[in-house]
Enzyme design. Structure first.
Site, PDB file in Angstrom:
ATOM      1  N   TYR A  15      -3.173  -1.143   9.897  1.00 13.36           N
ATOM      2  CA  TYR A  15      -3.059  -1.349   8.450  1.00 13.36           C
ATOM      3  C   TYR A  15      -1.679  -0.864   7.966  1.00 13.36           C
ATOM      4  O   TYR A  15      -0.986  -1.549   7.209  1.00 13.36           O
ATOM      5  CB  TYR A  15      -4.191  -0.567   7.770  1.00 13.36           C
ATOM      6  N   SER A  51       0.870  -1.177   0.000  1.00 17.34           N
ATOM      7  CA  SER A  51       0.000   0.000   0.000  1.00 17.34           C
ATOM      8  C   SER A  51       0.904   1.223   0.000  1.00 17.34           C
ATOM      9  O   SER A  51       2.120   1.110   0.226  1.00 17.34           O
ATOM     10  CB  SER A  51      -0.834  -0.037   1.287  1.00 17.34           C
TER      11      SER A  51
HETATM   12  C1  GCO Z   1      -7.553   3.571   4.041  1.00 13.27           C
HETATM   13  C2  GCO Z   1      -6.191   3.383   3.446  1.00 13.27           C
HETATM   14  C3  GCO Z   1      -6.156   2.516   2.218  1.00 13.27           C
HETATM   15  C4  GCO Z   1      -5.628   3.228   1.019  1.00 13.27           C
HETATM   16  C5  GCO Z   1      -4.360   2.624   0.630  1.00 13.27           C
HETATM   17  C6  GCO Z   1      -3.580   3.422  -0.376  1.00 13.27           C
HETATM   18  O1  GCO Z   1      -7.724   4.476   4.783  1.00 13.27           O
HETATM   19  O2  GCO Z   1      -8.429   2.762   3.842  1.00 13.27           O
HETATM   20  O3  GCO Z   1      -5.524   4.551   3.351  1.00 13.27           O
HETATM   21  O4  GCO Z   1      -7.280   1.814   1.968  1.00 13.27           O
HETATM   22  O5  GCO Z   1      -6.462   3.219  -0.079  1.00 13.27           O
HETATM   23  O6  GCO Z   1      -3.570   2.385   1.724  1.00 13.27           O
HETATM   24  O7  GCO Z   1      -2.502   2.671  -0.693  1.00 13.27           O
END
Ligand code: GCO
Length: 256
Positions: free
Chosen positions: A160, A147
């Site tokens: 995450y 990500s």
């Molecule tokens: C969120 C996150 C991710 C992003 C991703 C981008 O808040 O859900 O930021 O879903 O889309 O990490 O790479």
């Protein structure tokens, strides 16, 4: 031509979390490049639907429902592949969940759930796949989905972020240990992509405006825009590329 080829004919790819979104788009891309694909998810109905969608497009797809974060379930799924004579040449560790909360309010169970699904599962599935790739002696390809948060943090998504940072180094650890078996393990770092997981962000006018203004492409990405990089990293064209992360983000990190 084999060296430098993007052809995946004769290969089998397992894509975790592929009933929808990025996983489904990557599975479709790999299948269009000639691979047989095994789709995975926890919900059988959604999985069957995705398998039918790809099959209706003339692609070679089948489903395998299991929870990637459950060690025993992962073991059993691979034992079932063995019994079917199914050898996984290409693994895409894509399954992921999100939980948005400020760290001061974050509960351990939610931290754990996100780390288990987004990071530990990639180790569990990767270990089973690599054991078989090594035993067969034909090498293999592992693609771990990172990500933008593999590189930079964003408030409210700490577990995450930590998991995705770990994914980048998991690919490098896999490369360090398995390159000598002709296994290449790389990561793809998607930017902000239009998926169900990001629905709340897409529907938030402020966030949507921030994505468009902070990204030089001035738009969200589409799941299918990840397929080309996945095909490259799954193919002989990338046989000397190992432990890398390729961001597919419209240029977002370039201007950070
Ligand atoms: C969120 C996150 C991710 C992003 C991703 C981008 O808040 O859900 O930021 O879903 O889309 O990490 O790479």
């Amino acid at each position: 031509m084999s060296q430098g080829s993007f052809d995946l004919s004769g290969r089998t790819a397992l894509v975790t979390g592929s009933a929808r979104g990025i996983g489904l788009a990557i599975a479709r891309g790999l299948a269009q490049a000639g691979a047989r694909v095994v789709l995975n998810g926890r919900q059988t109905a959604a999985l069957e639907q995705a398998v039918s969608t790809l099959a209706a497009e003339g692609l070679d797809a089948q489903g395998s429902a299991f929870d990637v974060a459950d060690e025993q379930a992962v073991r059993q799924a691979f034992q079932a592949f063995d019994e079917q004579g199914l050898h996984i040449d290409i693994l895409v560790n894509n399954a992921g969940i999100q939980h948005r909360a400020p760290m001061l309010e974050l509960e351990l169970k939610d931290w754990q759930r996100v780390i288990d699904t987004n990071l530990t599962a990639a180790f569990l599935v990767g270990r089973e796949a690599a054991r078989r790739m090594i035993a067969k002696g034909n090498g293999g390809k592992i693609i771990n989905i990172g990500s933008l948060t593999s590189e930079a943090a964003r408030a409210t998504v700490a577990p995450y972020t930590v998991a995705k940072g770990g994914i980048k180094l998991l690919s490098r650890s896999m490369a360090a240990e398995w390159a000598r078996f002709n296994i290449q393990a790389n990561s793809i770092g998607p930017g902000y992509i239009l998926t169900d997981m990001n629905e709340a962000l897409v529907n938030n006018p402020e966030f949507d405006a921030w994505v468009k203004s902070s990204n030089p492409a001035q738009r969200w990405g589409k799941p299918e825009e990840l397929a080309g990089t996945a095909v490259y990293l799954a193919s002989p064209a990338s046989d000397y590329v190992n432990g890398q992360i390729i961001y597919v983000d419209g240029g977002w990190l370039a201007v950070l």
